[in-house]
Enzyme design. Structure first.
Site, PDB file in Angstrom:
ATOM      1  N   ASP A  66       0.805  -1.214   0.000  1.00 33.37           N
ATOM      2  CA  ASP A  66       0.000   0.000   0.000  1.00 33.37           C
ATOM      3  C   ASP A  66       0.847   1.278   0.000  1.00 33.37           C
ATOM      4  OD1 ASP A  66      -1.998  -1.863   0.347  1.00 33.37           O
ATOM      5  OD2 ASP A  66      -2.892  -0.898   2.100  1.00 33.37           O
ATOM      6  N   HIS A 208       3.580  -2.322   3.149  1.00 26.99           N
ATOM      7  CA  HIS A 208       3.672  -0.972   2.575  1.00 26.99           C
ATOM      8  C   HIS A 208       4.992  -0.828   1.828  1.00 26.99           C
ATOM      9  CE1 HIS A 208       0.733  -0.648   5.837  1.00 26.99           C
ATOM     10  NE2 HIS A 208       0.173   0.318   5.125  1.00 26.99           N
TER      11      HIS A 208
HETATM   12 ZN    ZN Z   1      -2.620   3.131   3.271  1.00 28.70          ZN
END
Ligand code: ZN
Length: 242
Positions: A66, A208
Site C-alpha cells: 500500500d 507498505h
Molecule cells: Zn494506506
C-alpha cells in the site's frame, strides 16, 4: 486492525465467481480497443489474464503493498518480486501515481495488479459520497493514464469502510487477512518473521512499499515461502481461482 476470514469469505466467493466469468470470456473484443488506441504499447493485461496458477490445487498467497509508488523503494521491490517470479498487488495512492506514472506502468507491465488506495489517503468514512467518489475516480483515472487499464479493486485507507463508501464506487473493496504492522516495526527481520510465522494458505498480506525496511523484508519472505511451496498471486487472481 484485522478482519477474520469469516468476514472476508462471503464477498470473496461472490466476486470470485464474477471474476471467473470475466476470465473465461473470450478476450478478442477486449483486445480491439487496445489495438485501436494510438498510444505507445503498454501491456493492458493483468496477472489474472495470463497467470494459470490454480489456487484450488496449489498453495497461494497474495502479497499487497500500500501507499506507493515510492522512490526508490518500489523499483527495488519490483526487482525482488521478479527474481522469484512472484506477482503482487499494489494499492497505489493517486497523488503518488501522478508523481511516478512510470513506476505504476512498470508494476502493470511485470504482471502485478494495480489497485486504487484513494487520491490522498483520507479516512473515507468521514467523507460524503461525492467526496469518496472524487477520491477514487481521480485515482482510477491516473492509474488508467499510466497503465492503459483502470483498476477493478480498491483498498480503503485504514481499512475504514461503510455503506456510503461502498455505494460511491463500483470498485470491489479488498481488506486483508494478515497484517504485518510493518509501519510500526522498522525492522526487516521482524516484518519478514511476522509473515513467515503466521501465514496461512490464501492469506491477503498487508505491507507498505513506502518503507525501506518493509521492502527489505521481501526477499526473506519470498525465499521462505517459495521453499514451502507457496505461489504468489494477485488479489484478483486469488479471488478468481478460489
Ligand atoms: Zn494506506
Amino acid at each position: 486492525m484485522t478482519f477474520s476470514r469469516a468476514t472476508i469469505t462471503p464477498w470473496l466467493s461472490a466476486f470470485g465467481k464474477r471474476a471467473q466469468q470475466q476470465t473465461v470470456r473470450p478476450s478478442g473484443s477486449l483486445d480491439l480497443g487496445a489495438a485501436a488506441t494510438p498510444t505507445p504499447a503498454v501491456p493492458t493485461h493483468t496477472a489474472s489474464d495470463d497467470d494459470d496458477t490454480d489456487c484450488e490445487k496449489v498453495t497461494c498467497i497474495a502479497l499487497t503493498f500500500d501507499d506507493g509508488p515510492a522512490v526508490p523503494e518500489t523499483a527495488t521491490l519490483l526487482s525482488y518480486l521478479s527474481q522469484y517470479h512472484a506477482r503482487a498487488t499494489f494499492f497505489t495512492v493517486g497523488q503518488n501515481v501522478a508523481a511516478h506514472p512510470d513506476l505504476v506502468r512498470a508494476e502493470a507491465r511485470a504482471g502485478h495488479e494495480v489497485g486504487n488506495h484513494s487520491w490522498s489517503h483520507p479516512d473515507l468514512t468521514k467523507l460524503s459520497r461525492e467526496q469518496v467518489a472524487y477520491q477514487l475516480n481521480r485515482t482510477s483515472d491516473a492509474i488508467k493514464a499510466a497503465t492503459g487499464k483502470a483498476p477493478t479493486v480498491f483498498r480503503p485507507p485504514y481499512g475504514a469502510i461503510n455503506n456510503t463508501v461502498r455505494g460511491a464506487t463500483k470498485l470491489s473493496p479488498v481488506l486483508w487477512t494478515l497484517d504485518t504492522e510493518d509501519w510500526k516495526y522498522p525492522d526487516a527481520a521482524k516484518v519478514a518473521q511476522s509473515v513467515i510465522a503466521k501465514v496461512k494458505r490464501n492469506d491477503v498480506v498487508l505491507m507498505h512499499d513506502i518503507h525501506t525496511t518493509s521492502v527489505a523484508a521481501v526477499p526473506q519472505i519470498l525465499r521462505a515461502l517459495t521453499a514451502r511451496g507457496y505461489h504468489f498471486v494477485t488479489v484478483s487472481h486469488l479471488r478468481a481461482t478460489l
